[in-house]
Design a protein around this motif. Structure first.
Motif, PDB file in Angstrom:
ATOM      1  N   MET A 182       0.811  -1.071  -0.140  1.00 28.22           N
ATOM      2  CA  MET A 182      -0.011  -0.006   0.031  1.00 28.22           C
ATOM      3  C   MET A 182       0.833   1.364  -0.117  1.00 28.22           C
ATOM      4  O   MET A 182       0.679   2.126  -0.770  1.00 28.22           O
ATOM      5  CB  MET A 182      -1.081   0.118   1.306  1.00 28.22           C
ATOM      6  N   LYS A 183       1.688   1.270   0.765  1.00 30.76           N
ATOM      7  CA  LYS A 183       2.728   2.370   0.923  1.00 30.76           C
ATOM      8  C   LYS A 183       3.460   2.659  -0.511  1.00 30.76           C
ATOM      9  O   LYS A 183       3.429   3.772  -0.718  1.00 30.76           O
ATOM     10  CB  LYS A 183       3.882   2.031   1.933  1.00 30.76           C
ATOM     11  N   LYS A 184       3.772   1.705  -1.146  1.00 29.58           N
ATOM     12  CA  LYS A 184       4.586   1.949  -2.452  1.00 29.58           C
ATOM     13  C   LYS A 184       3.666   2.317  -3.544  1.00 29.58           C
ATOM     14  O   LYS A 184       3.952   3.304  -4.220  1.00 29.58           O
ATOM     15  CB  LYS A 184       5.375   0.555  -2.684  1.00 29.58           C
ATOM     16  N   ALA A 185       2.417   1.637  -3.605  1.00 26.28           N
ATOM     17  CA  ALA A 185       1.708   1.804  -4.907  1.00 26.28           C
ATOM     18  C   ALA A 185       0.492   2.683  -4.613  1.00 26.28           C
ATOM     19  O   ALA A 185       0.049   3.192  -5.716  1.00 26.28           O
ATOM     20  CB  ALA A 185       1.328   0.425  -5.260  1.00 26.28           C
ATOM     21  N   ILE A 186       0.049   3.179  -3.325  1.00 28.44           N
ATOM     22  CA  ILE A 186      -1.131   3.665  -3.314  1.00 28.44           C
ATOM     23  C   ILE A 186      -0.847   4.921  -2.404  1.00 28.44           C
ATOM     24  O   ILE A 186      -1.252   6.170  -2.795  1.00 28.44           O
ATOM     25  CB  ILE A 186      -2.346   2.787  -2.771  1.00 28.44           C
ATOM     26  N   LEU A 187      -0.265   4.909  -1.241  1.00 31.17           N
ATOM     27  CA  LEU A 187      -0.330   6.018  -0.294  1.00 31.17           C
ATOM     28  C   LEU A 187       0.568   6.956  -0.774  1.00 31.17           C
ATOM     29  O   LEU A 187       0.374   8.189  -0.833  1.00 31.17           O
ATOM     30  CB  LEU A 187       0.101   5.398   0.960  1.00 31.17           C
ATOM     31  N   GLN A 188       1.620   6.657  -1.383  1.00 28.74           N
ATOM     32  CA  GLN A 188       2.494   7.526  -2.215  1.00 28.74           C
ATOM     33  C   GLN A 188       1.801   8.565  -3.034  1.00 28.74           C
ATOM     34  O   GLN A 188       1.922   9.628  -3.044  1.00 28.74           O
ATOM     35  CB  GLN A 188       3.583   6.787  -2.961  1.00 28.74           C
ATOM     36  N   LYS A 189       0.975   7.875  -3.849  1.00 28.81           N
ATOM     37  CA  LYS A 189      -0.055   8.628  -4.763  1.00 28.81           C
ATOM     38  C   LYS A 189      -1.087   9.433  -4.246  1.00 28.81           C
ATOM     39  O   LYS A 189      -1.293  10.633  -4.469  1.00 28.81           O
ATOM     40  CB  LYS A 189      -0.558   7.700  -6.065  1.00 28.81           C
ATOM     41  N   VAL A 398     -15.614 -12.970  -7.644  1.00 29.90           N
ATOM     42  CA  VAL A 398     -15.282 -11.674  -7.390  1.00 29.90           C
ATOM     43  C   VAL A 398     -13.945 -11.214  -6.594  1.00 29.90           C
ATOM     44  O   VAL A 398     -13.165 -10.261  -6.934  1.00 29.90           O
ATOM     45  CB  VAL A 398     -16.443 -10.998  -6.273  1.00 29.90           C
ATOM     46  N   VAL A 399     -13.529 -12.400  -6.048  1.00 24.13           N
ATOM     47  CA  VAL A 399     -12.215 -12.180  -5.465  1.00 24.13           C
ATOM     48  C   VAL A 399     -11.359 -12.360  -6.834  1.00 24.13           C
ATOM     49  O   VAL A 399     -10.344 -11.287  -6.717  1.00 24.13           O
ATOM     50  CB  VAL A 399     -11.961 -13.321  -4.137  1.00 24.13           C
ATOM     51  N   PHE A 400     -11.436 -13.225  -7.655  1.00 21.80           N
ATOM     52  CA  PHE A 400     -10.538 -13.300  -8.734  1.00 21.80           C
ATOM     53  C   PHE A 400     -10.490 -12.040  -9.507  1.00 21.80           C
ATOM     54  O   PHE A 400      -9.465 -11.511  -9.694  1.00 21.80           O
ATOM     55  CB  PHE A 400     -11.146 -14.386  -9.529  1.00 21.80           C
ATOM     56  N   LEU A 401     -11.556 -11.517  -9.920  1.00 22.13           N
ATOM     57  CA  LEU A 401     -11.546 -10.248 -10.260  1.00 22.13           C
ATOM     58  C   LEU A 401     -10.600  -9.098  -9.622  1.00 22.13           C
ATOM     59  O   LEU A 401     -10.136  -8.351 -10.505  1.00 22.13           O
ATOM     60  CB  LEU A 401     -13.053  -9.815 -10.665  1.00 22.13           C
ATOM     61  N   ASN A 402     -10.926  -9.055  -8.542  1.00 21.62           N
ATOM     62  CA  ASN A 402     -10.458  -8.089  -7.916  1.00 21.62           C
ATOM     63  C   ASN A 402      -8.903  -8.303  -7.680  1.00 21.62           C
ATOM     64  O   ASN A 402      -8.201  -7.327  -7.905  1.00 21.62           O
ATOM     65  CB  ASN A 402     -10.732  -7.913  -6.304  1.00 21.62           C
ATOM     66  N   TRP A 403      -8.473  -9.600  -7.747  1.00 28.68           N
ATOM     67  CA  TRP A 403      -6.937  -9.979  -7.671  1.00 28.68           C
ATOM     68  C   TRP A 403      -6.408  -9.596  -9.076  1.00 28.68           C
ATOM     69  O   TRP A 403      -5.200  -9.062  -8.991  1.00 28.68           O
ATOM     70  CB  TRP A 403      -6.736 -11.392  -7.170  1.00 28.68           C
ATOM     71  N   VAL A 404      -7.191  -9.957 -10.106  1.00 28.86           N
ATOM     72  CA  VAL A 404      -6.384  -9.731 -11.488  1.00 28.86           C
ATOM     73  C   VAL A 404      -6.292  -8.087 -11.566  1.00 28.86           C
ATOM     74  O   VAL A 404      -5.272  -7.465 -11.823  1.00 28.86           O
ATOM     75  CB  VAL A 404      -7.488  -9.899 -12.549  1.00 28.86           C
ATOM     76  N   TYR A 405      -7.603  -7.170 -11.068  1.00 26.28           N
ATOM     77  CA  TYR A 405      -7.223  -5.900 -11.345  1.00 26.28           C
ATOM     78  C   TYR A 405      -6.332  -5.421 -10.456  1.00 26.28           C
ATOM     79  O   TYR A 405      -5.618  -4.506 -10.781  1.00 26.28           O
ATOM     80  CB  TYR A 405      -8.706  -5.298 -10.726  1.00 26.28           C
ATOM     81  N   ASN A 406      -6.052  -5.710  -9.094  1.00 28.79           N
ATOM     82  CA  ASN A 406      -5.316  -5.175  -8.180  1.00 28.79           C
ATOM     83  C   ASN A 406      -3.855  -5.497  -8.688  1.00 28.79           C
ATOM     84  O   ASN A 406      -2.989  -4.734  -8.536  1.00 28.79           O
ATOM     85  CB  ASN A 406      -5.514  -5.824  -7.015  1.00 28.79           C
ATOM     86  N   TYR A 407      -3.749  -6.764  -9.268  1.00 29.69           N
ATOM     87  CA  TYR A 407      -2.303  -6.913  -9.831  1.00 29.69           C
ATOM     88  C   TYR A 407      -1.822  -6.309 -11.021  1.00 29.69           C
ATOM     89  O   TYR A 407      -0.651  -5.483 -11.219  1.00 29.69           O
ATOM     90  CB  TYR A 407      -2.372  -8.582 -10.191  1.00 29.69           C
ATOM     91  N   ILE A 408      -2.610  -6.097 -11.828  1.00 26.03           N
ATOM     92  CA  ILE A 408      -2.515  -5.260 -13.217  1.00 26.03           C
ATOM     93  C   ILE A 408      -2.383  -3.849 -12.816  1.00 26.03           C
ATOM     94  O   ILE A 408      -1.407  -3.225 -13.155  1.00 26.03           O
ATOM     95  CB  ILE A 408      -3.422  -5.607 -14.063  1.00 26.03           C
ATOM     96  N   ARG A 409      -3.282  -3.422 -11.865  1.00 23.03           N
ATOM     97  CA  ARG A 409      -3.213  -1.906 -11.646  1.00 23.03           C
ATOM     98  C   ARG A 409      -2.578  -1.551 -10.553  1.00 23.03           C
ATOM     99  O   ARG A 409      -2.285  -0.514 -10.039  1.00 23.03           O
ATOM    100  CB  ARG A 409      -4.612  -1.240 -11.633  1.00 23.03           C
ATOM    101  N   LEU A 410      -1.978  -2.488  -9.698  1.00 20.94           N
ATOM    102  CA  LEU A 410      -1.284  -2.240  -8.389  1.00 20.94           C
ATOM    103  C   LEU A 410      -1.941  -1.306  -7.503  1.00 20.94           C
ATOM    104  O   LEU A 410      -1.641  -0.349  -6.981  1.00 20.94           O
ATOM    105  CB  LEU A 410      -0.010  -1.394  -8.620  1.00 20.94           C
ATOM    106  N   ASP A 411      -3.265  -1.649  -7.526  1.00 23.10           N
ATOM    107  CA  ASP A 411      -4.406  -1.001  -6.782  1.00 23.10           C
ATOM    108  C   ASP A 411      -5.140  -1.954  -5.750  1.00 23.10           C
ATOM    109  O   ASP A 411      -4.981  -2.816  -5.900  1.00 23.10           O
ATOM    110  CB  ASP A 411      -5.356  -0.255  -7.783  1.00 23.10           C
TER     111      ASP A 411
END
Lengths: 434, 434
Positions: A182-189, A398-411
């Motif tokens: 979170m620190k690296k990918a989100i909180l920074q932004k 839904v979990v799979f979809l979230n994981w794919v999204y989070n993985y690709i978007r680092l979000d």
């Protein structure tokens, strides 16, 4: 509890965690009346709570309505309640919504956070055993940052963005990794006006390695993964107190922090009313024989985290994890049916399928009984094992979809303060009540 | 509020609803300093709140982190706070987290539930304008059923499974339809020991038709759809009070119920500090000219539900809906940039793209400016318009997945009491009665 009378013997199951759900499924349509009790109306997939806490998943994705599990089971009832006590003489469960007679009782109440008697830590630290608790942690983390942008005093600001996790078991390790990401990918932004480099993630462990129930190889690798992610690891350090501002330890080391997440220990979520000799002191588990029968009782059983079956291989009982719970639930389901039909019961034997932990993106460690591996392949294995262990197709999807999204978007778009958490040091209510 | 000083004029936006987000996007990187304030850290897609309330969607699927929207905007700040007052003399916003000077102020605070001054209804009824409120309704509905299975007295049980919705605008109609579908597809199966046929859904409307802002055709069809689903519709009935147990009306009609959901009116969520003459009484909206400039002020603007722009076509201001809010936000974004550059502003003209409401599976009504249609095609149009209006790819995908699943399986797996809602009237049930 307004349960109809039945010609069949009544089995009461307390708790719908992994063990309780496993036995409930096994007792389906077996000429028994079954009453399942839980204080939530949903089953929680606890291994993913840390992702709810860090905004990677929504709470609903790892919860499943209990009534849906038993929807088509005959003579099968669910009641939403907390159990206060068991009256073993009259064979009654005494609950908040009244008493209920049982012919057979299955205690599957699981475990709760163990603060080892330190009330001040209990009052000031966060725990992560339930969905409401995870949502509280999520709110607190985000509130800390919202507050930090307002604070001009540097020491005060650092207090808010310094996170201390006590206990480096799977939960502590996974949470530390998720916070680091979170620190690296989100909180920074998200907080460009904060110096996010100052954010600290401290993982404190009383023993000499992280993940100390796994192989030494896994410990060493997990530790390296965490260090690479920027987590500070403190081994052989024992936390002695936390007053809401400062963590003190058994050494000179102190941590000034607004947030302590305590994953340093669990204990059985015991129910009152059992014989003293059937309880294991300190860990508060219930002593059972090889049939999960509670010592001293014929018709009371305990399964899962709450049950302590002392065997040669596990002199202090099986590890308090999903696998033994599910296996005990399944076997006791079969054994109970046999017992009632006067057939012999089968002794429990734990089939250890291995253990695993994820540290972050592409980073996991897996111990199979005879094999260890780590890295990206381990991470995929971790994901798919967890995905397929979730109840229900929709949650999996839904979990799979979230994981794919989070993985690709680092979000992690679940960074929502849906119910603000009012820190306990300000008021007196406990985290479950909010 | 710890906002750095800037060479650019500062625009403060209060509220990150449809209007606030629309203008925020328009003010991106326009040589302005922008500060966006909201009491939540997320934007809420209000049209789907009723699906959160009825377990069809998770809260996270219709919420979006505000900081993510503005993540890459320069000199753009978000602060999580409630605004207490505006000091128009010193050009200051006074908030819970301190004061903030503005050069230009945009009020986009939206609307809140209007109880028309009845404090007792306000205390006892449920409102559905925010995500926490929707989650409270969800919890209450489910808690009612969990309690109903325990109650032996029929009158008391009926109280718990009798739902009264006051107000037959889109929210009331959609909620009534969703409850009717829950009754048929889920509650019947989830509570086999309850006589779910006894569950009532009463929709009360003071006017002579439902959806009275839509075409008469839509009203008639929506009413028929609701009746077919088993909803009881009470037209020309005005609710006079609700004491937590009984709804009284302007006729002899009374309803005994534990649950009243109030969608009968909205009013502007006004901010203190403005001139009395710039406020429209009763509806509490802020009077604006054709540039959304607040009457009596040069540099204060209001957009969305809170703004009342009296035009020939809309003598009482535009409808309090997403479309005018978004359009006003977009235009004011352009106008503000022009104003600051001493260029002329453009007058607002509402482009009415039509309106729609869904009643249930395959059932919706759509009014386009010159065309009306209904049924399954309208329902698909409704779904896709709402899907594509959601912010963010992940939310779209998760909502789509949920809808496909719910459609095929006739299910709503979000029936989770994640945070119990403690209703006051629940205390009337003692444990003896249970």
């Amino acid at each position: 509890m307004n349960i109809p009378t039945s010609n069949h013997p009544r089995v009461v199951i307390i708790g719908a965690g992994f063990a309780g759900i496993a036995i409930a499924k096994k007792l389906r349509n077996k000429n028994l009346q079954v009453v399942l009790l839980d204080k939530h109306n949903y089953h929680t997939f606890q291994p993913l709570l840390y992702q709810v806490a860090t905004g990677g998943l929504e709470a609903g994705s790892i919860a499943y309505p209990i009534r849906k599990v038993i929807q088509e089971y005959k003579d099968f009832y669910f009641r939403l309640t907390s159990v206060k006590e068991i009256d073993t003489v009259n064979q009654k469960v005494i609950s908040e919504i009244g008493d209920l007679h049982y012919d057979y009782l299955v205690i599957a109440t699981g475990s709760k956070t163990n603060y080892f008697g330190n009330k001040e830590i209990e009052r000031n630290a966060m725990s992560m055993k339930t969905i409401p608790q995870s949502l509280n942690i999520r709110s607190l983390i985000l509130e800390n940052f919202e507050q930090a942008v307002l604070v001009k005093d540097e020491a005060e600001r650092n207090l808010l963005i310094n996170f201390v996790l006590v206990g480096a078991g799977p939960t502590g390790v996974e949470l530390a990794g998720a916070l680091a990401e979170m620190k690296k990918a989100i909180l920074q932004k998200d907080y460009p006006d904060l110096d996010i480099d100052k954010m600290q993630i401290n993982l404190i462990q009383s023993g000499d390695r992280v993940l100390n129930t796994m192989s030494e190889k896994s410990s060493a690798e997990a530790e390296q993964f965490l260090l690479d992610l920027g987590v500070k690891i403190w081994k052989n350090v024992r936390v002695t107190n936390y007053d809401g501002k400062t963590v003190t330890t058994n050494s000179d080391l102190v941590f000034d922090t607004a947030t302590v997440i305590w994953t340093a220990g669990v204990q059985g979520a015991k129910v009152a009313g059992l014989n003293a000799k059937s309880l294991v002191e300190k860990v508060e588990r219930i002593r059972v024989n090889q049939y999960n029968q509670v010592v001293g009782y014929e018709n009371i059983f305990a399964i899962g985290d709450i049950a302590s079956m002392e065997t040669e291989l596990f002199p202090q009982g099986h590890p308090m994890m999903a696998q033994p719970a599910i296996q005990q639930g399944v076997l006791l389901g079969e054994n109970l049916v046999n017992l009632i039909q006067n057939k012999p019961m089968k002794a429990f034997e734990y089939n250890d399928r291995g253990s695993m932990a994820t540290i972050g993106r592409n980073l996991a460690v897996v111990d199979l009984p005879n094999y260890h591996f780590s890295g990206i392949f381990a991470w995929f294995v971790w994901m798919f094992v967890h995905l397929f262990s979730l109840i229900g197709f929709k949650n999996k999807a839904v979990v799979f979809l979230n994981w794919v999204y989070n993985y690709i978007r680092l979000d992690r778009e679940g960074r929502l303060i849906v119910r603000p958490f009012k820190k306990r040091s300000f008021t007196t209510f406990t985290s479950d009540e909010i």
